[in-house]
Write a protein that holds these residues in place. Structure first.
Motif, PDB file in Angstrom:
ATOM      1  N   THR A   1       0.865  -1.172   0.000  1.00 31.49           N
ATOM      2  CA  THR A   1       0.000   0.000   0.000  1.00 31.49           C
ATOM      3  C   THR A   1       0.898   1.216   0.000  1.00 31.49           C
ATOM      4  O   THR A   1       1.896   1.253   0.733  1.00 31.49           O
ATOM      5  CB  THR A   1      -0.916   0.023   1.242  1.00 31.49           C
ATOM      6  OG1 THR A   1      -1.842  -1.057   1.145  1.00 31.49           O
ATOM      7  CG2 THR A   1      -1.695   1.321   1.343  1.00 31.49           C
TER       8      THR A   1
ATOM      9  N   GLU B   1       0.852   5.431   0.420  1.00 28.98           N
ATOM     10  CA  GLU B   1       0.078   6.586   0.895  1.00 28.98           C
ATOM     11  C   GLU B   1       0.947   7.829   0.875  1.00 28.98           C
ATOM     12  O   GLU B   1       2.174   7.742   0.934  1.00 28.98           O
ATOM     13  CB  GLU B   1      -0.401   6.371   2.336  1.00 28.98           C
ATOM     14  CG  GLU B   1      -1.369   5.235   2.507  1.00 28.98           C
ATOM     15  CD  GLU B   1      -1.986   5.182   3.904  1.00 28.98           C
ATOM     16  OE1 GLU B   1      -1.708   6.064   4.738  1.00 28.98           O
ATOM     17  OE2 GLU B   1      -2.772   4.250   4.140  1.00 28.98           O
ATOM     18  N   LEU B   2       0.298   8.983   0.846  1.00 25.33           N
ATOM     19  CA  LEU B   2       0.999  10.257   0.975  1.00 25.33           C
ATOM     20  C   LEU B   2       1.291  10.518   2.446  1.00 25.33           C
ATOM     21  O   LEU B   2       0.397  10.380   3.294  1.00 25.33           O
ATOM     22  CB  LEU B   2       0.169  11.392   0.404  1.00 25.33           C
ATOM     23  CG  LEU B   2      -0.166  11.305  -1.078  1.00 25.33           C
ATOM     24  CD1 LEU B   2      -1.063  12.478  -1.474  1.00 25.33           C
ATOM     25  CD2 LEU B   2       1.094  11.262  -1.921  1.00 25.33           C
TER      26      LEU B   2
ATOM     27  N   SER C   1      -3.533   9.800   2.378  1.00 21.97           N
ATOM     28  CA  SER C   1      -4.401   9.285   1.320  1.00 21.97           C
ATOM     29  C   SER C   1      -3.673   8.202   0.518  1.00 21.97           C
ATOM     30  O   SER C   1      -2.495   8.322   0.203  1.00 21.97           O
ATOM     31  CB  SER C   1      -4.887  10.405   0.403  1.00 21.97           C
ATOM     32  OG  SER C   1      -3.802  11.063  -0.208  1.00 21.97           O
TER      33      SER C   1
ATOM     34  N   PHE D   1      -2.618   6.228  -2.626  1.00 19.69           N
ATOM     35  CA  PHE D   1      -2.509   6.474  -4.070  1.00 19.69           C
ATOM     36  C   PHE D   1      -2.368   5.179  -4.860  1.00 19.69           C
ATOM     37  O   PHE D   1      -2.583   5.167  -6.064  1.00 19.69           O
ATOM     38  CB  PHE D   1      -1.366   7.440  -4.404  1.00 19.69           C
ATOM     39  CG  PHE D   1      -0.004   6.992  -3.945  1.00 19.69           C
ATOM     40  CD1 PHE D   1       0.734   6.080  -4.680  1.00 19.69           C
ATOM     41  CD2 PHE D   1       0.529   7.488  -2.761  1.00 19.69           C
ATOM     42  CE1 PHE D   1       1.985   5.664  -4.253  1.00 19.69           C
ATOM     43  CE2 PHE D   1       1.774   7.081  -2.334  1.00 19.69           C
ATOM     44  CZ  PHE D   1       2.501   6.164  -3.078  1.00 19.69           C
ATOM     45  N   ASP D   2      -2.026   4.080  -4.183  1.00 16.55           N
ATOM     46  CA  ASP D   2      -1.915   2.802  -4.886  1.00 16.55           C
ATOM     47  C   ASP D   2      -1.897   1.682  -3.856  1.00 16.55           C
ATOM     48  O   ASP D   2      -1.341   1.844  -2.770  1.00 16.55           O
ATOM     49  CB  ASP D   2      -0.628   2.770  -5.712  1.00 16.55           C
ATOM     50  CG  ASP D   2      -0.590   1.636  -6.723  1.00 16.55           C
ATOM     51  OD1 ASP D   2      -1.642   1.003  -6.976  1.00 16.55           O
ATOM     52  OD2 ASP D   2       0.489   1.372  -7.272  1.00 16.55           O
TER      53      ASP D   2
ATOM     54  N   ALA E   1      -0.404  10.430 -11.292  1.00 13.79           N
ATOM     55  CA  ALA E   1      -1.767  10.183 -10.807  1.00 13.79           C
ATOM     56  C   ALA E   1      -1.797   9.938  -9.301  1.00 13.79           C
ATOM     57  O   ALA E   1      -1.186   8.997  -8.810  1.00 13.79           O
ATOM     58  CB  ALA E   1      -2.372   8.996 -11.542  1.00 13.79           C
ATOM     59  N   GLY E   2      -2.475  10.821  -8.576  1.00 15.24           N
ATOM     60  CA  GLY E   2      -2.645  10.665  -7.139  1.00 15.24           C
ATOM     61  C   GLY E   2      -1.479  11.121  -6.287  1.00 15.24           C
ATOM     62  O   GLY E   2      -1.551  11.082  -5.068  1.00 15.24           O
ATOM     63  N   ILE E   3      -0.388  11.566  -6.920  1.00 12.42           N
ATOM     64  CA  ILE E   3       0.804  11.982  -6.176  1.00 12.42           C
ATOM     65  C   ILE E   3       1.219  13.381  -6.624  1.00 12.42           C
ATOM     66  O   ILE E   3       1.689  13.566  -7.746  1.00 12.42           O
ATOM     67  CB  ILE E   3       1.983  11.000  -6.392  1.00 12.42           C
ATOM     68  CG1 ILE E   3       1.579   9.585  -5.991  1.00 12.42           C
ATOM     69  CG2 ILE E   3       3.216  11.463  -5.604  1.00 12.42           C
ATOM     70  CD1 ILE E   3       2.627   8.532  -6.285  1.00 12.42           C
TER      71      ILE E   3
ATOM     72  N   SER F   1       6.311  14.997  -3.185  1.00 17.90           N
ATOM     73  CA  SER F   1       5.622  14.299  -2.098  1.00 17.90           C
ATOM     74  C   SER F   1       6.529  13.274  -1.420  1.00 17.90           C
ATOM     75  O   SER F   1       7.271  12.546  -2.085  1.00 17.90           O
ATOM     76  CB  SER F   1       4.393  13.563  -2.627  1.00 17.90           C
ATOM     77  OG  SER F   1       3.405  14.467  -3.038  1.00 17.90           O
TER      78      SER F   1
END
Length: 135
Positions: free
Chosen positions: A56, A58-59, A64, A66-67, A116-118, A122
């Motif tokens: 998993t 996360e940020l 959150s 992201f993958d 995407a998502g990042i 970050s």
């Protein structure tokens, strides 16, 4: 490491998704953090090797996701020379059956590039299970 103390990672059984909790407002580390949540007992992953993983991502900033291979319901197989530097360096030495927390600063992740998502620059948090060493 102090940065690892700003998070909580559940020690659920191997094969089940972890729960990651980032402490709001915690300072992000500036160097790679790699800490075993629990060690494996199988074959050791060497530099440049390959394996099958569940993870998993996360940020660090807000937790959150992201993958997640767990959310997709399928582990991934990959070679360490084809991943971000934080993964490449952070999972070397893991043994099959183990779970490791990685905190990856931007310069060892995606840097200034947004994907995407990042967002750019970050710090990323991964919990990685090494299912099998394949080479």
């Amino acid at each position: 490491p102090a940065a690892a103390s700003s998070m909580a990672v559940s020690t659920t059984a191997a094969g089940s998704a972890p729960q990651i909790t980032v402490t709001p407002g915690a300072a992000a580390p500036t160097s790679l953090v790699a800490v075993d949540v629990y060690p494996g007992t199988g074959k050791e992953l060497k530099a440049g090797g390959s394996g099958t993983f569940n993870y998993t991502g996360e940020l660090f900033s807000d937790g959150s996701v992201f993958d997640s291979s767990w959310e997709r319901g399928q582990p991934i197989s990959l070679t360490l020379d084809r991943v971000i530097p934080g993964w490449r360096d952070g999972v070397v030495g893991m043994k099959a059956g183990g779970r490791r927390l990685l905190i990856v600063p931007p310069d060892q992740g995606y840097g200034a590039k947004a994907i995407a998502g990042i967002p750019p620059n970050s710090t990323l948090v991964f919990v990685v299970d090494l299912e099998e060493v394949t080479s």
